[in-house]
Design an enzyme around this catalytic site. Structure first.
Site, PDB file in Angstrom:
ATOM      1  N   HIS A   1       0.826  -1.208   0.000  1.00  0.00           N
ATOM      2  CA  HIS A   1       0.000   0.000   0.000  1.00  0.00           C
ATOM      3  C   HIS A   1       0.864   1.264   0.000  1.00  0.00           C
ATOM      4  O   HIS A   1       0.555   2.247  -0.666  1.00  0.00           O
ATOM      5  CB  HIS A   1      -0.909  -0.026   1.234  1.00  0.00           C
ATOM      6  CG  HIS A   1      -1.891   1.090   1.296  1.00  0.00           C
ATOM      7  ND1 HIS A   1      -3.006   1.147   0.488  1.00  0.00           N
ATOM      8  CD2 HIS A   1      -1.944   2.206   2.073  1.00  0.00           C
ATOM      9  CE1 HIS A   1      -3.692   2.236   0.761  1.00  0.00           C
ATOM     10  NE2 HIS A   1      -3.074   2.897   1.721  1.00  0.00           N
TER      11      HIS A   1
ATOM     12  N   SER B   1      -7.873   4.949  -3.223  1.00  0.00           N
ATOM     13  CA  SER B   1      -8.845   3.876  -3.000  1.00  0.00           C
ATOM     14  C   SER B   1      -9.005   3.639  -1.507  1.00  0.00           C
ATOM     15  O   SER B   1      -8.075   3.877  -0.735  1.00  0.00           O
ATOM     16  CB  SER B   1      -8.368   2.592  -3.677  1.00  0.00           C
ATOM     17  OG  SER B   1      -7.118   2.203  -3.130  1.00  0.00           O
ATOM     18  N   HIS B   2     -10.187   3.188  -1.135  1.00  0.00           N
ATOM     19  CA  HIS B   2     -10.405   2.732   0.242  1.00  0.00           C
ATOM     20  C   HIS B   2     -11.217   1.442   0.151  1.00  0.00           C
ATOM     21  O   HIS B   2     -12.322   1.338   0.667  1.00  0.00           O
ATOM     22  CB  HIS B   2     -11.109   3.810   1.079  1.00  0.00           C
ATOM     23  CG  HIS B   2     -10.403   4.099   2.364  1.00  0.00           C
ATOM     24  ND1 HIS B   2     -11.037   4.255   3.564  1.00  0.00           N
ATOM     25  CD2 HIS B   2      -9.079   4.215   2.641  1.00  0.00           C
ATOM     26  CE1 HIS B   2     -10.146   4.482   4.520  1.00  0.00           C
ATOM     27  NE2 HIS B   2      -8.953   4.458   3.981  1.00  0.00           N
TER      28      HIS B   2
ATOM     29  N   ASP C   1      -5.445  15.108   1.164  1.00  0.00           N
ATOM     30  CA  ASP C   1      -4.334  15.066   0.202  1.00  0.00           C
ATOM     31  C   ASP C   1      -4.304  16.347  -0.634  1.00  0.00           C
ATOM     32  O   ASP C   1      -3.246  16.927  -0.882  1.00  0.00           O
ATOM     33  CB  ASP C   1      -4.468  13.849  -0.724  1.00  0.00           C
ATOM     34  CG  ASP C   1      -4.012  12.558  -0.061  1.00  0.00           C
ATOM     35  OD1 ASP C   1      -3.277  12.638   0.940  1.00  0.00           O
ATOM     36  OD2 ASP C   1      -4.377  11.476  -0.544  1.00  0.00           O
TER      37      ASP C   1
ATOM     38  N   ASP D   1      -0.805  15.094   4.902  1.00  0.00           N
ATOM     39  CA  ASP D   1      -1.920  14.415   5.555  1.00  0.00           C
ATOM     40  C   ASP D   1      -1.380  13.182   6.278  1.00  0.00           C
ATOM     41  O   ASP D   1      -0.466  12.525   5.784  1.00  0.00           O
ATOM     42  CB  ASP D   1      -2.908  14.013   4.446  1.00  0.00           C
ATOM     43  CG  ASP D   1      -3.785  12.845   4.829  1.00  0.00           C
ATOM     44  OD1 ASP D   1      -4.296  12.850   5.951  1.00  0.00           O
ATOM     45  OD2 ASP D   1      -3.951  11.937   3.997  1.00  0.00           O
TER      46      ASP D   1
ATOM     47  N   SER E   1      -5.540   7.507  13.036  1.00  0.00           N
ATOM     48  CA  SER E   1      -6.667   8.389  13.359  1.00  0.00           C
ATOM     49  C   SER E   1      -6.829   9.437  12.265  1.00  0.00           C
ATOM     50  O   SER E   1      -5.843   9.920  11.699  1.00  0.00           O
ATOM     51  CB  SER E   1      -6.425   9.094  14.695  1.00  0.00           C
ATOM     52  OG  SER E   1      -6.464   8.173  15.751  1.00  0.00           O
TER      53      SER E   1
ATOM     54  N   ASP F   1      -4.612   7.685 -12.285  1.00  0.00           N
ATOM     55  CA  ASP F   1      -5.084   6.309 -12.398  1.00  0.00           C
ATOM     56  C   ASP F   1      -5.218   5.677 -11.022  1.00  0.00           C
ATOM     57  O   ASP F   1      -4.462   5.992 -10.111  1.00  0.00           O
ATOM     58  CB  ASP F   1      -4.124   5.476 -13.255  1.00  0.00           C
ATOM     59  CG  ASP F   1      -2.728   5.475 -12.674  1.00  0.00           C
ATOM     60  OD1 ASP F   1      -2.453   4.648 -11.790  1.00  0.00           O
ATOM     61  OD2 ASP F   1      -1.894   6.307 -13.096  1.00  0.00           O
TER      62      ASP F   1
ATOM     63  N   GLY G   1      -1.646   8.965  -8.992  1.00  0.00           N
ATOM     64  CA  GLY G   1      -2.615   7.885  -8.895  1.00  0.00           C
ATOM     65  C   GLY G   1      -2.382   7.040  -7.672  1.00  0.00           C
ATOM     66  O   GLY G   1      -1.768   7.477  -6.690  1.00  0.00           O
ATOM     67  N   ASN G   2      -2.850   5.821  -7.747  1.00  0.00           N
ATOM     68  CA  ASN G   2      -2.848   4.938  -6.588  1.00  0.00           C
ATOM     69  C   ASN G   2      -2.893   3.499  -7.088  1.00  0.00           C
ATOM     70  O   ASN G   2      -3.464   3.233  -8.135  1.00  0.00           O
ATOM     71  CB  ASN G   2      -4.093   5.261  -5.734  1.00  0.00           C
ATOM     72  CG  ASN G   2      -4.322   4.265  -4.624  1.00  0.00           C
ATOM     73  OD1 ASN G   2      -5.213   3.432  -4.703  1.00  0.00           O
ATOM     74  ND2 ASN G   2      -3.520   4.328  -3.600  1.00  0.00           N
TER      75      ASN G   2
ATOM     76  N   SER H   1      -3.982  -0.341  -5.804  1.00  0.00           N
ATOM     77  CA  SER H   1      -4.639  -1.157  -4.782  1.00  0.00           C
ATOM     78  C   SER H   1      -4.617  -2.615  -5.241  1.00  0.00           C
ATOM     79  O   SER H   1      -5.347  -2.992  -6.160  1.00  0.00           O
ATOM     80  CB  SER H   1      -6.082  -0.685  -4.574  1.00  0.00           C
ATOM     81  OG  SER H   1      -6.768  -1.563  -3.717  1.00  0.00           O
TER      82      SER H   1
END
Length: 733
Positions: free
Chosen positions: A32, A82-83, A105, A258, A302, A482, A519-520, A522
């Protein structure tokens, strides 16, 4: 982490890491955080950023958000996250904190958040997991709506795709767009020693281990990992947004991050490593919600927390701003010249690590294995239904095509009063008052079924559709993000899918001259049940930002609306490309056939031409042909505008296709335009591949092929089916 990782860490450190340091490595070396599988593949995107495409990139890949110059000193910060895992275990809080995280972010760049989009994926609502799917939809949509509405950021777009591959792993991707002046941009990199580190927000026990939780497959026991899901507080986030923007105006904030994955250990180490310095932290100064150990303080996730690096001597001024908004703030450390992270608790050193080791996890070299699922369809077996009216109505009711008003009516999409084109159309349009009449267009796209059948072609299609959606509102694409959602990359077939999709996105983005700026990734969106693997369809969801020169010229805005007598024009031809089509899946329960191919040269020309005629104000409506094909696009045009259409496809059917193939093939490159009769010759003269197929009028959708009415439906009946389908699926009608 495996045994090899531990041996490597011990070798470089010359000692065993203590339990806090080990937890930091576990989080920061997770898939991640460290992109250990994908980082080498992501280098393919570098070719999309060149002399021509980079002129408006102010901040590119490598920060919490990218920043793109729109005009003069007005810039846009954009980020996509993504979450997924948290939203399957605890849909409400998982989705809500996904919104909170992506907003922070963008906020960390000094930008005011102005829009959200939410590309969502759920399982088969009619399948064996249907009840769970409904529960997930309710929780996710309420989580996004409640959080976004309470912080005053409109959710203006997104998409919602259904497929049984998402039965055990739903996807919640979120995009945020923010507005910032170029001279007020803050980055996440502390570039000098001696800066004071201020932590905003209080720290509790929620979300501990969230990054490592997001880096593994879900199992039947994953329900027990609910404590890994953070809990959000939208009111605190609203205060945080206002306070941060006020603090930025002082000019004293030098870097900001963040606190997301890996919490304080992630934010502090990444901020300092990125800027070429180190940090010393004093953990007893962290404001706590409950008594915590140093270990818990370092890895807690948190929500609603930010780390600021500020000029020495300005600490009191900055803290006073946050106090005014009743937000906890304290000096918890400083930047130092040595490139190390040192954390102390009441004088005792509890962490002492070199940042290059902590922030540069060894990358994996994984093997891929081709897994092409695309195969020819057998037209002898797949017969044309006799009643194509019934087919079209059934498609309008299908989960992937029907109106998602049930979802977006729970979102405030007009707060901040910038929204020009609202949810439900191909792209959202926002006016940017600071550079009016200029605006921006926003779209997210991906057909995961295409990507399952042919990952490379599916990814190219995603980019082409995004550019097509922007063309319908006259927008020029200026940046792309993306969100790569895939199964377990340790399985060679999944790694191959990942590599092929990245290659497809990169090739198409390069061709359409769109820089990929962030992007990210996952991975591990895969569940094993009783020994059987359930991977998601490969889902390279993308967000493309477009620039609209004049929002008043956008179809449907002001007096530029579709009306009786308008002429219907379609771009590009239709081919027999049924692979992964909604028609084949819903009506014939098959995914066979050729996935639509994108003719990059031809489509680039088409989209540029459509963009120009829209920009000139010559188009009263424009609809992208995608899921469901030409017939569904015409039906949606009629339904959304509450007007009939009379269409004759006889001349247009150059490839002599069977009626159902002509109506429901999902060939790329097609946009249906409605134009005034007096403008049709001018429009046709500007389009290189265009055909007149009918006119606007009446109260029915009539489609003729070879003198035969193949579709003849009342618009009211289509509206009823299109709008009532989703509430019925959710058990509300």
């Amino acid at each position: 982490m495996d045994e090899n990782d531990l041996k490597y860490i011990e070798k470089v450190l010359g000692r065993k890491p203590n339990h806090i340091e080990l937890a930091m490595f576990e989080n920061l070396w997770s898939e991640h955080c460290a992109y250990r599988t994908s980082k080498k593949l992501l280098r393919m995107f570098a070719k999309t950023v060149n002399e021509k495409t980079s002129k408006n990139i102010v901040v590119g890949i490598g920060d919490d958000a990218a920043v793109i110059r729109l005009k003069n000193d007005i810039c846009l910060a954009i980020a996509m996250e993504s979450h997924n895992h948290p939203s399957y275990i605890d849909p409400y809080n998982g989705a809500a904190t996904g919104v909170g995280g992506i907003v922070r972010d963008v906020l960390s760049m000094g930008a005011k958040p102005i829009a959200l989009l939410d590309p969502l994926r759920f399982g088969d609502i009619f399948g064996k997991e249907g009840d769970k799917v409904r529960w997930l939809i309710e929780g996710v949509v309420k989580g996004i709506g409640d959080y976004g509405n309470r912080i005053g950021v409109p959710t203006v777009g997104g998409e919602c795709e259904f497929d049984s591959s998402f039965d055990y792993n739903n996807l919640v991707n979120v995009v945020c767009v923010g507005l910032v002046k170029e001279n007020e941009i803050i980055t996440g990199k502390a570039k000098e020693p001696g800066l004071s580190l201020i932590l905003i927000g209080s720290t509790g026990r929620d979300g501990i281990g969230g990054a490592s939780f997001a880096s593994k497959d879900l199992t039947e026991e994953s329900e027990e990992e609910r404590p890994s899901v953070q809990v959000g507080d939208a009111f605190s986030e609203k205060c945080l947004i206002d306070a941060v923007l006020e603090a930025v105006k002082t000019g004293k904030v030098k870097a900001m991050k963040d606190l997301g994955a890996a919490g304080l250990s992630g934010a502090s180490s990444e901020m300092c490593y990125g800027g070429g310095v180190g940090c010393e932290l004093y953990l007893e100064n962290v404001v706590l919600r409950e008594p915590l150990t140093p270990y818990e303080i370092m890895v807690s996730e948190s929500q609603e927390r930010m780390l600021l690096a500020v000029e020495p001597g300005s600490e009191e001024e900055i803290i006073e701003i946050f106090k005014k908004y009743e937000l906890p703030a304290s000096v918890i450390g400083k930047t130092i010249p040595e490139k190390r992270i040192i954390a102390k608790y009441k004088g005792e050193v509890v962490v002492d690590l070199p940042l290059d080791l902590l922030c540069e996890a060894p990358l994996y070299d994984r093997e891929g294995k081709e897994d092409l699922k695309e195969k020819e369809d057998d037209k002898e077996k797949i017969k044309m239904p006799e009643d194509l009216n019934a087919v079209l109505l059934k498609l309008l009711e299908s989960p992937n095509i029907c109106s998602k008003e049930w979802i977006y009516q729970q979102y405030d999409h007009e707060v901040q009063i910038r929204t020009v084109v609202k949810p439900g159309k191909d792209a959202a349009v926002l006016r940017i008052n600071e550079v009016y009449p200029m605006g921006i267009a926003l779209t997210t796209d991906c057909n995961s079924r295409y990507c399952k059948l042919n990952p490379y072609v599916g990814a190219v299609n995603a980019v082409a559709e995004a550019v097509r959606n922007l063309a319908t509102v006259g927008a020029e694409p200026i940046a792309m993000l993306d969100n790569l959602n895939f199964g377990n990359p340790e399985r060679p077939e999944r790694f191959w899918q990942l590599a092929e999709c990245i290659k497809g996105l990169a090739d198409a983005a390069e061709f359409f001259e769109i820089p990929v700026v962030g992007g990210n990734v996952s991975l591990y969106n895969e569940t094993v049940i009783e020994g059987k693997e359930h991977p998601i369809n490969p889902t390279p969801a993308i967000f493309v930002l477009g620039k609209v020169e004049d929002v008043e010229k956008v179809p449907g805005v002001l007096d530029n609306k579709i009306k009786e007598g308008d002429i219907l024009i379609i771009t590009n031809e239709t081919k027999d490309e049924m692979g992964g089509s909604e028609y084949y899946k819903v009506i014939h329960n098959t995914e066979e056939g050729r996935v639509p191919r994108v003719d990059l040269e031809k489509e680039k020309k088409i989209y540029e031409e459509v963009r120009e005629v829209v920009k000139e104000g010559l188009v009263s409506e424009a609809v992208d042909c995608s899921r469901g094909g030409l017939a569904v696009a015409l039906a949606k045009m009629a339904v959304l505008n509450n007007i009939g259409l009379e269409v004759d496809l006889t001349e247009y059917n150059k490839n002599n296709l069977r009626d159902d193939i002509l109506l429901f093939s999902e060939t790329s490159g097609r946009i249906i335009l409605a134009v005034r009769d007096e403008n049709k010759d001018k429009v046709l003269s500007k389009l290189s591949s265009a055909y007149i197929i009918g006119k606007v009028g009446g109260s029915r959708l009539k489609i003729k092929i070879n003198e035969k009415d193949v579709v003849n439906l009342d618009v009211e009946e289509m509206k009823k089916r299109y709008y009532e389908a989703f509430p019925k699926m959710m058990g509300e009608l």
